[in-house]
Each structure stands twice: as C-alpha cells, then as structure tokens.
Design a protein around this motif. Structure first.
Motif, PDB file in Angstrom:
ATOM      1  N   LEU A   9     -11.049   7.099   1.133  1.00  0.00           N
ATOM      2  CA  LEU A   9      -9.512   7.374   1.341  1.00  0.00           C
ATOM      3  C   LEU A   9      -9.501   7.210   3.090  1.00  0.00           C
ATOM      4  CD1 LEU A   9      -6.758   8.679   0.691  1.00  0.00           C
ATOM      5  CD2 LEU A   9      -7.827  10.825   0.960  1.00  0.00           C
ATOM      6  N   PHE A  10     -10.240   7.679   3.753  1.00  0.00           N
ATOM      7  CA  PHE A  10     -10.198   7.603   5.416  1.00  0.00           C
ATOM      8  C   PHE A  10      -9.981   5.985   5.614  1.00  0.00           C
ATOM      9  CE2 PHE A  10     -11.643   7.343   9.713  1.00  0.00           C
ATOM     10  CZ  PHE A  10     -11.416   8.496  10.166  1.00  0.00           C
ATOM     11  N   ILE A  11     -11.121   4.973   4.874  1.00  0.00           N
ATOM     12  CA  ILE A  11     -11.071   3.535   5.436  1.00  0.00           C
ATOM     13  C   ILE A  11      -9.806   3.069   4.885  1.00  0.00           C
ATOM     14  CG2 ILE A  11     -12.032   1.598   4.518  1.00  0.00           C
ATOM     15  CD1 ILE A  11     -13.787   2.944   6.572  1.00  0.00           C
ATOM     16  N   ALA A  12      -8.944   3.616   3.746  1.00  0.00           N
ATOM     17  CA  ALA A  12      -7.823   3.075   3.299  1.00  0.00           C
ATOM     18  C   ALA A  12      -6.796   3.410   4.031  1.00  0.00           C
ATOM     19  CB  ALA A  12      -7.647   3.643   1.869  1.00  0.00           C
ATOM     20  N   MET A  13      -6.703   4.502   4.750  1.00  0.00           N
ATOM     21  CA  MET A  13      -5.754   5.122   5.619  1.00  0.00           C
ATOM     22  C   MET A  13      -5.827   4.371   7.053  1.00  0.00           C
ATOM     23  SD  MET A  13      -3.586   7.420   4.321  1.00  0.00           S
ATOM     24  CE  MET A  13      -3.490   6.309   2.937  1.00  0.00           C
ATOM     25  N   MET A  14      -7.063   3.998   7.319  1.00  0.00           N
ATOM     26  CA  MET A  14      -7.267   3.292   8.639  1.00  0.00           C
ATOM     27  C   MET A  14      -6.789   1.814   8.668  1.00  0.00           C
ATOM     28  SD  MET A  14     -11.131   3.090  10.314  1.00  0.00           S
ATOM     29  CE  MET A  14     -11.466   1.759  10.954  1.00  0.00           C
ATOM     30  N   TYR A  15      -6.966   1.081   7.347  1.00  0.00           N
ATOM     31  CA  TYR A  15      -6.343  -0.150   7.471  1.00  0.00           C
ATOM     32  C   TYR A  15      -4.904  -0.156   7.161  1.00  0.00           C
ATOM     33  CZ  TYR A  15     -10.943  -2.488   7.208  1.00  0.00           C
ATOM     34  OH  TYR A  15     -12.150  -3.218   7.614  1.00  0.00           O
ATOM     35  N   MET A  16      -4.430   0.797   6.524  1.00  0.00           N
ATOM     36  CA  MET A  16      -2.925   0.894   6.225  1.00  0.00           C
ATOM     37  C   MET A  16      -2.128   1.279   7.408  1.00  0.00           C
ATOM     38  SD  MET A  16      -2.351   0.801   2.897  1.00  0.00           S
ATOM     39  CE  MET A  16      -0.747   1.653   2.513  1.00  0.00           C
ATOM     40  N   PHE A  17      -2.808   2.118   8.162  1.00  0.00           N
ATOM     41  CA  PHE A  17      -2.050   2.417   9.486  1.00  0.00           C
ATOM     42  C   PHE A  17      -2.117   1.081  10.325  1.00  0.00           C
ATOM     43  CE2 PHE A  17      -1.762   6.827   8.013  1.00  0.00           C
ATOM     44  CZ  PHE A  17      -0.373   7.106   7.906  1.00  0.00           C
ATOM     45  N   ALA A  18      -3.305   0.527  10.524  1.00  0.00           N
ATOM     46  CA  ALA A  18      -3.402  -0.478  11.629  1.00  0.00           C
ATOM     47  C   ALA A  18      -2.537  -1.751  11.038  1.00  0.00           C
ATOM     48  CB  ALA A  18      -5.041  -0.994  11.255  1.00  0.00           C
ATOM     49  N   LEU A  19      -2.761  -2.137   9.913  1.00  0.00           N
ATOM     50  CA  LEU A  19      -1.759  -3.166   9.276  1.00  0.00           C
ATOM     51  C   LEU A  19      -0.261  -2.700   8.814  1.00  0.00           C
ATOM     52  CD1 LEU A  19      -4.678  -4.814   7.536  1.00  0.00           C
ATOM     53  CD2 LEU A  19      -3.968  -5.523   9.761  1.00  0.00           C
ATOM     54  N   GLN A  20       0.315  -1.540   9.225  1.00  0.00           N
ATOM     55  CA  GLN A  20       1.387  -1.118   8.534  1.00  0.00           C
ATOM     56  C   GLN A  20       2.506  -2.094   8.800  1.00  0.00           C
ATOM     57  OE1 GLN A  20       2.456   2.722  10.071  1.00  0.00           O
ATOM     58  NE2 GLN A  20       4.482   2.787   8.706  1.00  0.00           N
ATOM     59  N   PHE A  21       2.450  -2.490  10.166  1.00  0.00           N
ATOM     60  CA  PHE A  21       3.748  -3.359  10.566  1.00  0.00           C
ATOM     61  C   PHE A  21       3.585  -4.842   9.934  1.00  0.00           C
ATOM     62  CE2 PHE A  21       2.928  -0.725  14.366  1.00  0.00           C
ATOM     63  CZ  PHE A  21       4.161  -0.413  14.331  1.00  0.00           C
ATOM     64  N   TRP A  22       2.661  -5.251   9.526  1.00  0.00           N
ATOM     65  CA  TRP A  22       2.391  -6.625   8.709  1.00  0.00           C
ATOM     66  C   TRP A  22       3.086  -6.196   7.272  1.00  0.00           C
ATOM     67  CZ3 TRP A  22      -0.462  -7.916   4.550  1.00  0.00           C
ATOM     68  CH2 TRP A  22      -0.413  -9.472   4.305  1.00  0.00           C
ATOM     69  N   ILE A  23       2.368  -5.024   6.621  1.00  0.00           N
ATOM     70  CA  ILE A  23       2.859  -4.764   5.311  1.00  0.00           C
ATOM     71  C   ILE A  23       4.143  -4.495   5.029  1.00  0.00           C
ATOM     72  CG2 ILE A  23       2.169  -3.144   3.514  1.00  0.00           C
ATOM     73  CD1 ILE A  23      -0.807  -3.010   4.537  1.00  0.00           C
ATOM     74  N   MET A  24       4.825  -3.777   6.178  1.00  0.00           N
ATOM     75  CA  MET A  24       6.072  -3.214   5.824  1.00  0.00           C
ATOM     76  C   MET A  24       7.149  -4.492   6.050  1.00  0.00           C
ATOM     77  SD  MET A  24       7.228  -0.605   9.055  1.00  0.00           S
ATOM     78  CE  MET A  24       7.563  -1.802  10.674  1.00  0.00           C
ATOM     79  N   LYS A  25       6.918  -5.404   6.731  1.00  0.00           N
ATOM     80  CA  LYS A  25       7.714  -6.665   6.590  1.00  0.00           C
ATOM     81  C   LYS A  25       7.794  -7.179   5.284  1.00  0.00           C
ATOM     82  CE  LYS A  25       7.344  -7.397  11.885  1.00  0.00           C
ATOM     83  NZ  LYS A  25       6.947  -8.252  12.654  1.00  0.00           N
ATOM     84  N   ARG A  26       6.708  -7.050   4.668  1.00  0.00           N
ATOM     85  CA  ARG A  26       6.533  -7.700   3.233  1.00  0.00           C
ATOM     86  C   ARG A  26       6.900  -7.007   1.907  1.00  0.00           C
ATOM     87  NH1 ARG A  26       4.467  -9.911   7.029  1.00  0.00           N
ATOM     88  NH2 ARG A  26       3.858 -12.215   7.198  1.00  0.00           N
ATOM     89  N   ILE A  27       6.555  -5.567   2.189  1.00  0.00           N
ATOM     90  CA  ILE A  27       6.884  -4.616   1.175  1.00  0.00           C
ATOM     91  C   ILE A  27       7.564  -3.435   1.765  1.00  0.00           C
ATOM     92  CG2 ILE A  27       5.761  -3.250  -0.871  1.00  0.00           C
ATOM     93  CD1 ILE A  27       3.076  -5.112  -0.529  1.00  0.00           C
ATOM     94  N   THR A  28       8.763  -3.295   1.490  1.00  0.00           N
ATOM     95  CA  THR A  28       9.731  -2.258   2.111  1.00  0.00           C
ATOM     96  C   THR A  28       9.350  -0.902   1.946  1.00  0.00           C
ATOM     97  OG1 THR A  28      11.158  -2.496   0.301  1.00  0.00           O
ATOM     98  CG2 THR A  28      11.600  -3.922   2.200  1.00  0.00           C
ATOM     99  N   VAL A  29       8.615  -0.604   0.842  1.00  0.00           N
ATOM    100  CA  VAL A  29       8.222   0.792   0.758  1.00  0.00           C
ATOM    101  C   VAL A  29       7.355   1.256   2.085  1.00  0.00           C
ATOM    102  CG1 VAL A  29       6.899   2.456  -0.839  1.00  0.00           C
ATOM    103  CG2 VAL A  29       8.555   0.632  -1.719  1.00  0.00           C
ATOM    104  N   PHE A  30       6.633   0.409   2.370  1.00  0.00           N
ATOM    105  CA  PHE A  30       5.725   0.632   3.560  1.00  0.00           C
ATOM    106  C   PHE A  30       6.275   0.947   4.690  1.00  0.00           C
ATOM    107  CE2 PHE A  30       2.772  -0.986   0.219  1.00  0.00           C
ATOM    108  CZ  PHE A  30       1.784  -0.245   0.410  1.00  0.00           C
ATOM    109  N   GLN A  31       7.673   0.924   5.046  1.00  0.00           N
ATOM    110  CA  GLN A  31       8.082   1.201   5.867  1.00  0.00           C
ATOM    111  C   GLN A  31       8.340   2.566   6.189  1.00  0.00           C
ATOM    112  OE1 GLN A  31      12.373  -0.337   5.768  1.00  0.00           O
ATOM    113  NE2 GLN A  31      11.493  -2.518   6.297  1.00  0.00           N
ATOM    114  N   TYR A  32       8.110   3.297   5.184  1.00  0.00           N
ATOM    115  CA  TYR A  32       8.251   5.104   5.282  1.00  0.00           C
ATOM    116  C   TYR A  32       6.889   5.573   4.895  1.00  0.00           C
ATOM    117  CZ  TYR A  32      13.049   3.627   4.095  1.00  0.00           C
ATOM    118  OH  TYR A  32      14.298   3.273   4.317  1.00  0.00           O
ATOM    119  N   LEU A  33       5.650   4.536   5.158  1.00  0.00           N
ATOM    120  CA  LEU A  33       4.346   5.355   5.095  1.00  0.00           C
ATOM    121  C   LEU A  33       3.954   6.265   5.784  1.00  0.00           C
ATOM    122  CD1 LEU A  33       1.466   4.818   4.063  1.00  0.00           C
ATOM    123  CD2 LEU A  33       1.057   3.472   6.065  1.00  0.00           C
TER     124      LEU A  33
END
Length: 178
Positions: A9-33
């Motif tokens: 879970l820690f690793i997943a959160m680490m990658y999610m927050f580091a790559l949040q900007f890239w992900i949220m430009k492609r999947i709009t739900v992640f704008q609200y991460l």
C-alpha cells in the motif's frame, strides 16, 4: 522476509502521488486523488475509535491541535454567519481545503501506524531511486524529442516540467524522493 500489505500500500501510494499529474491528465478520477485520500481519514477514524477514545499523555499535542483546528473552523463559520461573506457551499469548500492537509496526515497515520518503515528502508529507497531515474530519463529524452511542454527558458536552458504543472513541482517531487 515476509512483506506485509502495508508495504504494498505504501509503495502504491508512493507511485500514485509521484505520477499523479501524468495519471490525472489521462484518467480524470485521479484529479481528486488527494481529496479522496484526505476524506478516507473520516471512516478510518470512526473504525479505529469505535467508542473507545482514550487520551494518552504522550498524545496530548494531537488533542491540542484538534482543538486549535476546531477553533479555527468555528471562527470562520461564525464570521460567515455574522457577516455573510459567501454561500454555505463555498464555506464548506473552504473548510475542506483548509483541513485537507491535516486529514491527509490523519489518513497516513491510520493506514501506516503499525508500519515499520525502517524494516523496508532499502526496498523503499530502491523505489525512490526508480522514480528519480525515471524523471531524469524523461527530462533527457525531452531535450531531444520535445514530447512534453517546457515552462520557459532560464539562463538559456529550457525549464523542463515533463508531465508536471510547473518545473518546481518536478524539482520538489524529485527532492522529496531523494
């Protein structure tokens, strides 16, 4: 060595927050991460307390911080009642925006309070280095291919931001993981 779920879970959160900007430009739900992460604190607090609120002497600073935040929020609510500054919808948004940082801390506390970060420091360090190398490779390849936008030129060198909103976000994320 058995790796527990909190590590993943820690690793997943680490990658999610580091790559949040890239992900949220492609999947709009992640704008609200970050909002979702902050809101998770409420059910986690309810599940963890379940009617057994104990105030330990070593945790008194947390209680003082909660009281201070409550006074801060109540002061804003009372001033809106007296002076009618803005609609209650806007007030609710302001309250959440002001508390989001503290709710995020609470979520992290509840999710990882029994997580021994020292036990996994080498593995976490590896993942941090992977992210830093990824950012470095993307910056170097962008110098050649110009796939990502650049912010502006500084001292004759383009200020790379790869998929971040601003070059400072790239720098601060890289510094944080270093």
């Amino acid at each position: 060595m058995k790796v527990n779920k909190k590590y993943y879970l820690f690793i997943a959160m680490m990658y999610m927050f580091a790559l949040q900007f890239w992900i949220m430009k492609r999947i709009t739900v992640f704008q609200y991460l970050d909002e979702i992460y902050a809101l998770v604190a409420i059910p986690l607090a309810v599940l963890n307390t379940r009617g057994k609120i104990k105030i330990k002497k070593e945790n008194m600073y947390i209680n003082r911080m909660i009281v201070g935040l409550m006074i801060f929020v109540l002061g804003g609510l009372l001033s809106n009642i007296v002076f009618n500054y803005q609609s209650w919808h806007a007030v609710a948004q302001d309250v959440f925006i002001n508390l989001k940082f503290f709710l995020g801390i609470a979520t992290t506390y509840y999710l990882f309070k029994n997580f021994n970060i020292k036990k996994y420091k080498n593995k976490l360090n590896f993942h941090a280095k992977v992210l830093i190398v990824l950012f470095f490779i993307l910056v170097i390849q962008n110098k050649v291919t110009h796939v990502f936008e650049v912010a502006d030129g500084r001292f004759g060198i383009s200020a790379e931001k790869i998929f971040f909103n601003h070059p400072t976000e790239l720098v601060s994320t890289t510094f944080f993981y270093y």
